[in-house]
Motif scaffolding. Structure first.
Motif, PDB file in Angstrom:
ATOM      1  N   GLY A 150       0.823  -1.194   0.000  1.00  7.79           N
ATOM      2  CA  GLY A 150       0.000   0.000   0.000  1.00  7.79           C
ATOM      3  C   GLY A 150       0.859   1.247   0.000  1.00  7.79           C
ATOM      4  N   PRO A 151       0.236   2.426  -0.040  1.00  6.39           N
ATOM      5  CA  PRO A 151       1.004   3.672  -0.017  1.00  6.39           C
ATOM      6  C   PRO A 151       1.932   3.719   1.189  1.00  6.39           C
ATOM      7  N   ALA A 152       3.111   4.290   0.995  1.00  8.73           N
ATOM      8  CA  ALA A 152       4.119   4.341   2.053  1.00  8.73           C
ATOM      9  C   ALA A 152       4.349   5.770   2.525  1.00  8.73           C
ATOM     10  N   ASP A 153       3.373   6.648   2.307  1.00 13.24           N
ATOM     11  CA  ASP A 153       3.524   8.050   2.691  1.00 13.24           C
ATOM     12  C   ASP A 153       2.720   8.363   3.945  1.00 13.24           C
ATOM     13  N   THR A 154       2.912   9.579   4.482  1.00 16.01           N
ATOM     14  CA  THR A 154       2.180   9.980   5.684  1.00 16.01           C
ATOM     15  C   THR A 154       0.712  10.223   5.407  1.00 16.01           C
ATOM     16  N   ASP A 155       0.358  10.488   4.139  1.00 15.09           N
ATOM     17  CA  ASP A 155      -1.045  10.718   3.802  1.00 15.09           C
ATOM     18  C   ASP A 155      -1.917   9.522   4.167  1.00 15.09           C
ATOM     19  N   ARG A 156      -1.347   8.343   4.145  1.00 14.47           N
ATOM     20  CA  ARG A 156      -2.099   7.125   4.469  1.00 14.47           C
ATOM     21  C   ARG A 156      -2.669   7.158   5.885  1.00 14.47           C
ATOM     22  N   MET A 157      -2.051   7.937   6.770  1.00 15.30           N
ATOM     23  CA  MET A 157      -2.501   7.988   8.162  1.00 15.30           C
ATOM     24  C   MET A 157      -3.700   8.899   8.376  1.00 15.30           C
ATOM     25  N   ARG A 158      -4.116   9.648   7.372  1.00 13.52           N
ATOM     26  CA  ARG A 158      -5.087  10.714   7.581  1.00 13.52           C
ATOM     27  C   ARG A 158      -6.542  10.240   7.598  1.00 13.52           C
ATOM     28  N   GLU A 159      -6.791   8.973   7.275  1.00 16.03           N
ATOM     29  CA  GLU A 159      -8.129   8.399   7.386  1.00 16.03           C
ATOM     30  C   GLU A 159      -8.010   7.004   7.961  1.00 16.03           C
ATOM     31  N   GLY A 160      -8.978   6.630   8.763  1.00 15.10           N
ATOM     32  CA  GLY A 160      -8.978   5.290   9.323  1.00 15.10           C
ATOM     33  C   GLY A 160     -10.100   5.143  10.331  1.00 15.10           C
ATOM     34  N   TYR A 161      -9.884   4.277  11.305  1.00 12.42           N
ATOM     35  CA  TYR A 161     -10.872   4.084  12.366  1.00 12.42           C
ATOM     36  C   TYR A 161     -10.130   3.866  13.678  1.00 12.42           C
ATOM     37  N   VAL A 162     -10.860   3.824  14.778  1.00  9.89           N
ATOM     38  CA  VAL A 162     -10.269   3.785  16.116  1.00  9.89           C
ATOM     39  C   VAL A 162     -10.956   2.710  16.940  1.00  9.89           C
ATOM     40  N   THR A 163     -10.173   1.956  17.697  1.00  6.73           N
ATOM     41  CA  THR A 163     -10.739   1.045  18.690  1.00  6.73           C
ATOM     42  C   THR A 163     -10.242   1.457  20.067  1.00  6.73           C
ATOM     43  N   MET A 164     -11.103   1.342  21.049  1.00  4.25           N
ATOM     44  CA  MET A 164     -10.745   1.591  22.446  1.00  4.25           C
ATOM     45  C   MET A 164     -11.248   0.403  23.255  1.00  4.25           C
ATOM     46  N   THR A 165     -10.294  -0.362  23.792  1.00  2.00           N
ATOM     47  CA  THR A 165     -10.611  -1.627  24.433  1.00  2.00           C
ATOM     48  C   THR A 165     -10.208  -1.603  25.898  1.00  2.00           C
ATOM     49  N   MET A 166     -11.136  -1.953  26.762  1.00  2.00           N
ATOM     50  CA  MET A 166     -10.862  -2.029  28.188  1.00  2.00           C
ATOM     51  C   MET A 166      -9.822  -3.111  28.448  1.00  2.00           C
ATOM     52  N   MET A 167      -8.793  -2.755  29.236  1.00  4.50           N
ATOM     53  CA  MET A 167      -7.731  -3.696  29.568  1.00  4.50           C
ATOM     54  C   MET A 167      -7.930  -4.332  30.942  1.00  4.50           C
ATOM     55  N   GLY A 168      -8.451  -3.572  31.881  1.00  4.07           N
ATOM     56  CA  GLY A 168      -8.665  -4.082  33.229  1.00  4.07           C
ATOM     57  C   GLY A 168      -9.221  -2.987  34.114  1.00  4.07           C
ATOM     58  N   SER A 169      -9.569  -3.347  35.342  1.00  6.38           N
ATOM     59  CA  SER A 169     -10.147  -2.381  36.275  1.00  6.38           C
ATOM     60  C   SER A 169      -9.626  -2.631  37.673  1.00  6.38           C
ATOM     61  N   SER A 170      -9.824  -1.632  38.532  1.00  9.23           N
ATOM     62  CA  SER A 170      -9.348  -1.728  39.907  1.00  9.23           C
ATOM     63  C   SER A 170     -10.238  -0.895  40.811  1.00  9.23           C
ATOM     64  N   PRO A 171     -10.433  -1.325  42.043  1.00 11.57           N
ATOM     65  CA  PRO A 171     -11.044  -0.423  43.023  1.00 11.57           C
ATOM     66  C   PRO A 171     -10.145   0.798  43.198  1.00 11.57           C
ATOM     67  N   PRO A 172     -10.657   1.880  43.739  1.00 19.21           N
ATOM     68  CA  PRO A 172      -9.849   3.106  43.894  1.00 19.21           C
ATOM     69  C   PRO A 172      -8.835   2.992  45.025  1.00 19.21           C
ATOM     70  N   THR A 173      -8.002   1.966  44.957  1.00 19.54           N
ATOM     71  CA  THR A 173      -6.955   1.736  45.951  1.00 19.54           C
ATOM     72  C   THR A 173      -5.702   1.261  45.231  1.00 19.54           C
ATOM     73  N   GLY A 174      -4.592   1.176  45.953  1.00 15.74           N
ATOM     74  CA  GLY A 174      -3.364   0.641  45.400  1.00 15.74           C
ATOM     75  C   GLY A 174      -2.748   1.544  44.354  1.00 15.74           C
ATOM     76  N   LEU A 175      -1.917   0.960  43.481  1.00 16.66           N
ATOM     77  CA  LEU A 175      -1.198   1.737  42.473  1.00 16.66           C
ATOM     78  C   LEU A 175      -2.138   2.429  41.506  1.00 16.66           C
ATOM     79  N   ALA A 176      -3.249   1.777  41.161  1.00 16.36           N
ATOM     80  CA  ALA A 176      -4.184   2.364  40.202  1.00 16.36           C
ATOM     81  C   ALA A 176      -4.790   3.658  40.709  1.00 16.36           C
ATOM     82  N   ALA A 177      -4.789   3.853  42.020  1.00 17.48           N
ATOM     83  CA  ALA A 177      -5.405   5.045  42.601  1.00 17.48           C
ATOM     84  C   ALA A 177      -4.678   6.322  42.207  1.00 17.48           C
ATOM     85  N   GLY A 178      -3.501   6.209  41.579  1.00 20.27           N
ATOM     86  CA  GLY A 178      -2.835   7.397  41.072  1.00 20.27           C
ATOM     87  C   GLY A 178      -3.640   8.131  40.021  1.00 20.27           C
TER      88      GLY A 178
END
Length: 492
Positions: A150-178
């Motif tokens: 496919g094209p090897a230029d920066t223009d190729r990055m200007r259209e696409g789609y996005v995914t946002m996937t949950m990785m994990g969760s934590s109570p509001p304690t411990g290191l995650a509480a930062g």
């Protein structure tokens, strides 16, 4: 009433959940009916012709939630920009992708929620490699040979789609509480989370242990396409997958490349292939739920459709129309196609060595990605608003020019434009270049508006698809510019 055509006979037999169950179980990845889920698909982003794309996600839970944000270019879904966002309980996070220097997309945010890495105040350009091109789809001297034709230029990055996937969760304690915000509306200690995900002073076991849970369906996603110069703003909702995973095995990974931590612990995961629950769909003809596989095929099972249905409009400004003009584009996105059609095995490919949850082969898609294309045959029927079939002069085709087999969609994000000629982009809503980039084209329709049914013609198989129509109305005399999104309807 729609008839459900499941893509494989073995899957069509299915498994009825709970006898006459009318909803998928909590152990089945499915399209969320209530708008909340664990994985979000934003069908399109663009930075062309003054368009910016805005993203908004809400954590509706009382847990801290870690989310992988992944931008995919539109040809072959190679990743062009990835990072993590850590949402505190009841948090909302916003960000924008816009055009930057050298036509390279730039992601920026004024939100104070913790990201890993931190987004600079001036914004972060999408990832390139100077004169050597873009890491995800070019050959890098001394590095990964990722060119895919496919094209090897920066223009190729200007259209696409996005995914946002949950990785994990934590109570509001411990290191995650930062990630929890102080009274000053900033995280109490984002630095510890940035060190944690980069394993700077922490082990991988400590990283996964900081997010031991997987809270049920906390995320809501929305997006807007904004063109300030023209006064256009079109908003829509993410395609939302509920019950994506049980959290076992853990989806938490380090924000580091495989060379440092190994593929299974690297920033290349999680993806839509990480679904650990079986896909599920409701059969409208029987009112029962049918089960599919897990992984990429599970998500594809939930998104599988035989046809896309939506409206179109095409009205050229003239004295007869009172100065009104209307134009429309369709976005047709195949968010799991990379796991079937991108057959390379290096770390940036869809079928990378070490990636789990991959399908057995190419089906239901038709061609592996090669030479900048991976084409699937389509047909379509166009109607005006008075149920009359519309036949474009000369026979409409999608661009690039069709093969001897007829009309095809050849990229993972496809933009179909109504009412423009193949040589012009003046009436394009999204200004997606024609021919040969991500654009398709329906030529010079004689009517003003109506609807179209787009059919996937690959035998008995449907395709996993999402998308929308975007329509602009302009009346300079009435000082009116408006743009709006209409979600696709589907036939299974």
């Amino acid at each position: 009433m729609m008839k459900c055509n499941i893509k494989k006979m073995a899957l069509a037999v299915g498994t009825v959940l709970g006898g006459l169950s009318m909803v998928p179980s909590a152990q089945a990845v499915n399209l969320a009916t209530d708008g909340l889920g664990q994985s979000l698909i934003f069908p399109y982003y663009t930075t062309r012709a003054g368009w910016n794309t805005l993203f908004n996600i809400t954590n509706t839970s009382d847990q801290i939630v870690a989310v992988k944000v992944r931008f995919h270019e539109g040809y072959n879904s190679r990743d062009v920009f990835d990072f993590n966002v850590i949402l505190s309980p009841k948090d909302v996070w916003n960000g924008t992708v816009s055009n930057g220097a050298g036509d390279v997309p730039v992601f920026s945010t004024s939100d104070t929620s913790c990201t890993v890495p931190q987004i600079p105040a001036a914004g972060q350009p999408f990832q390139g490699n100077g004169a050597n091109g873009i890491l995800a789809y070019t050959n890098v001297p001394g590095g990964v040979q990722a060119a895919d034709g496919g094209p090897a230029d920066t223009d190729r990055m200007r259209e696409g789609y996005v995914t946002m996937t949950m990785m994990g969760s934590s109570p509001p304690t411990g290191l995650a509480a930062g990630a929890i915000h102080t009274a000053a509306r900033v995280p109490v200690n984002c630095g510890v989370l940035q060190n944690l995900f980069s394993l700077n002073g922490f082990t991988f076991a400590q990283l996964q242990g900081a997010f031991p849970g997987y809270v049920a369906n906390p995320l809501k996603g929305a997006f807007s396409l904004v063109n300030a110069a023209n006064g256009w703003n079109a908003s829509g909702s993410a395609t939302t997958l509920a019950n994506f995973s049980t959290g076992a095995p853990s989806l938490i990974t380090a924000q580091l490349p495989p060379a440092q931590v190994g593929f299974a612990q690297s920033f290349h995961l999680p993806t839509l292939a990480s679904a650990s629950t079986a896909g599920a769909v409701l059969d409208d003809t029987t009112g029962t739920v049918l089960n599919g596989p897990t992984g990429a095929e599970g998500v594809s099972f939930a998104l599988d459709r035989a046809s896309v249905v939506n409206q179109w409009a095409n009205r050229v400004a003239s004295a007869a129309t009172g100065g009104w003009s209307v134009a429309s584009d369709w976005v047709v996105t195949f968010p799991t196609k990379r796991f079937y059609a991108d057959t390379a095995t290096h770390e940036f490919s869809g079928r990378a060595t070490g990636r789990t949850g991959l399908p057995a082969g190419l089906a239901p898609f038709t061609q592996a990605f090669a030479g900048g294309r991976s084409c699937d045959p389509v047909s379509y029927t166009i109607y005006d608003r008075e149920e009359q079939r519309v036949t474009p002069p000369g026979g409409a085709v999608f661009s690039p020019a069709p093969s001897p087999q007829g009309n095809e969609l050849c990229t993972e994000v496809n933009v179909l434009t109504f009412g423009a000629s193949a040589a012009a982009t003046a009436t394009n809503v999204l200004k997606s270049p024609m021919p040969g980039r991500l654009a398709g084209n329906v030529l010079s329709l004689p009517g003003e508006n109506g609807w179209m049914q787009l059919n996937f013609r690959n035998g008995a198989l449907g395709l996993p698809v999402t998308g929308f129509a975007v329509i602009n109305r302009t009346s300079p005399g009435a000082n009116l510019n408006e743009s709006f999104i209409v979600d696709n309807a589907y036939i299974r």
